[in-house]
Design a protein around this motif. Structure first.
Motif: not given
Length: 519
Positions: A237, A239, A270-274, A301, A304-306, A473
């Motif tokens: 994903t 963003t 949008h921290w859930q994005s990869d 980051s 959130n592993n981003t 996104t």
């Protein structure tokens, strides 16, 4: 029979009406490209151009080609006026003159190969059919590196949605241009046969038309071939943060807190994005001044592993050099420095003589140094991303040669320099072609638009709204495998054109030699 008061059409075209027709035909090329995408106009334009060159002297053919180039670049890249006037702070009269000089220089570079064509190839039928497409494509290739290059308005870009798109992963954009031109040359040759009622040549015309038709059909079939592949596990994903920061305030220190705050507000949901992508030079600080900003982004980051990827200007205090860079933070690592710079926007050619003359030669970013060759890309865990900054994405061979084993491509840009012109839309289309040529998903993040995501087939998967501050996104896939173009670049197409050029010269020399043999 033609008289002094009733000249033939051919005689009329040898005069100024022929130059005017060439000028109009050149302008039609722009209609085949973004944002108009009327690809058939490229075929019409080149066919008419071929027709207007017939029977001219070498010098007249060069002049006719110059008018064609003037129409093509005058309509296709006149958007440089926006950069010169609106953002280069140049008065309207001088901006018009500078734009005209720029367009005229491009037209001159375009026209010079056609003097060579008219002298050594055009008088033979085989020479014409082989030489014209070869000289056109070699001219496009020349313009990709001559004086650092301006690889704009290539015919092939207009066919990213036509049957010819299937050839892009095999030959690249130059191969598409070649098929367009050889098709037009074949049609112009057939028209000449019917005009002269030369039935002996009808068979040759039929063969040439069948040949070019087979190239179009092959392109349609190649669209079904999968050069690269991916699985559902390769899905990520992404963003894209498009802050829409006006250039007038970008580097004003008074607005710096507001700019950074806006970037964070567009990013935080949008921290859930990869992967999160900020555009070119998004951080309004030099790298060594942005330590606190970078550390804060690194922390968020990593939590959130981003992977966050952003443009930033990098200053090497020891070498006193400045670079346009992309930095990876959080799950992303490494920094890349731009290799192909924009003349006047990032460096000033003949700086010793031009710097200080007018405001346009003193743009704030025109102090950038080129990064080294063979740099590593951005790494994210067990995969890598090939990065390209702005202008670099329009160089087909640079993109292919720097791809390496990367499974994804990213390009960042700031097309605000060209305002609401067609320039950013053409830039967007060229990025699409790079995705198709290399069979990779491509992420394009910009300041004002167009931001978007392209599939490995060059399809638009996601597109932002120009001149709107927003975050968008979408999904991408990491792809494996290589296309023929990634492996070889444009070398096979250029080699074929050089061979055809030599054959064209040979056929004309042979025909002229036979014509002078005694009966």
């Amino acid at each position: 029979m033609a008289t002094a008061t009733n000249p033939t059409t051919r005689e009329i075209l040898h005069r100024w009406p022929g130059d005017l027709l060439a000028l109009i035909s050149g302008a039609l090329i722009t209609l085949s490209l973004a944002p108009y995408n009327l690809w058939f106009f490229s075929l019409l334009a080149i066919t008419v151009f071929c027709w207007t060159l017939r029977g001219l002297s070498n010098r007249s053919a060069w002049c006719r080609s110059f008018f064609f180039g003037l129409g093509m670049y005058g309509s296709g890249v006149s958007w440089v006026y926006v950069s010169i006037h609106d953002f280069g702070y140049t008065g309207i009269p001088l901006a018009i003159v500078m734009t005209f000089l720029f367009v005229s220089f491009l037209a001159l570079v375009f026209s010079l190969p056609f003097y060579f064509f008219q002298r050594f190839m055009s008088r033979s039928r085989f020479g014409f059919l082989l030489g014209f497409p070869a000289i056109w494509v070699l001219g496009e290739w020349l313009r990709s590196w001559f004086l650092t290059g301006f690889p704009w308005l290539y015919l092939g870009y207009g066919h990213i949605d036509s049957w010819l798109a299937g050839w892009a992963p095999v030959t690249g954009v130059f191969g598409l241009s070649f098929i367009v031109v050889i098709t037009s040359a074949a049609v112009a040759s057939v028209q000449q046969d019917f005009e002269n009622l030369n039935k002996r040549r009808y068979l040759f015309s039929a063969i040439s038309l069948c040949t070019v038709a087979s190239l179009w059909l092959a392109g349609l079939q190649l669209q079904n071939h999968e050069w690269t592949h991916h699985t559902e596990a390769d899905k990520r994903t992404v963003t894209l943060v498009q802050p829409n920061i006006p250039l007038e305030i970008k580097w004003n220190s008074m607005y710096r807190p507001a700019i950074l705050r806006q970037l964070r507000e567009l990013t935080d949901p949008h921290w859930q994005s990869d992967i999160i992508v900020w555009p070119e030079a998004a951080i309004p600080l030099m790298y060594h001044e942005a330590t606190d900003v970078i550390e804060e982004l690194e922390q968020d980051s990593k939590e959130n592993n981003t992977a966050i990827i952003s443009g930033i200007l990098y200053d090497d205090t020891q070498l006193m050099a400045y670079y346009n860079g992309i930095v990876g933070m959080g799950a992303a690592d490494n920094i890349y420095f731009k290799q192909r710079l924009v003349p006047f926007g990032e460096y000033v050619p003949l700086e010793k003589y031009l710097r200080g003359l007018i405001a346009f030669f003193d743009l704030p970013n025109s102090i950038i140094h080129a990064g080294p060759n063979n740099q590593q890309g951005i790494t994210v865990g067990d995969y890598s991303i090939a990065p390209y900054i702005c202008y670099e994405i329009v160089y087909p061979d640079l993109v292919a040669s720097n791809l390496g084993d990367a499974q994804l491509m990213v390009t960042i840009s700031n097309d605000a320099w060209f305002g609401k012109s067609i320039g950013p839309l053409q830039h967007f289309e060229m990025a699409r072609m790079r995705a198709l040529e290399n069979g990779r998903y491509l992420i394009r993040g910009t300041n004002t638009g167009l931001s978007g995501i392209f599939s490995h087939k060059g399809e638009i998967m996601l597109q932002g709204t120009p001149f709107v501050a927003e975050s968008i996104t979408g999904n991408i896939y990491l792809t494996r495998g290589v296309t023929p173009f990634t492996l070889t670049g444009s070398k096979p197409t250029i080699a074929l054109c050089i061979l055809m050029l030599l054959l064209a010269i040979f056929f004309q020399r042979r025909q002229l030699r036979v014509a002078h043999l005694p009966l």
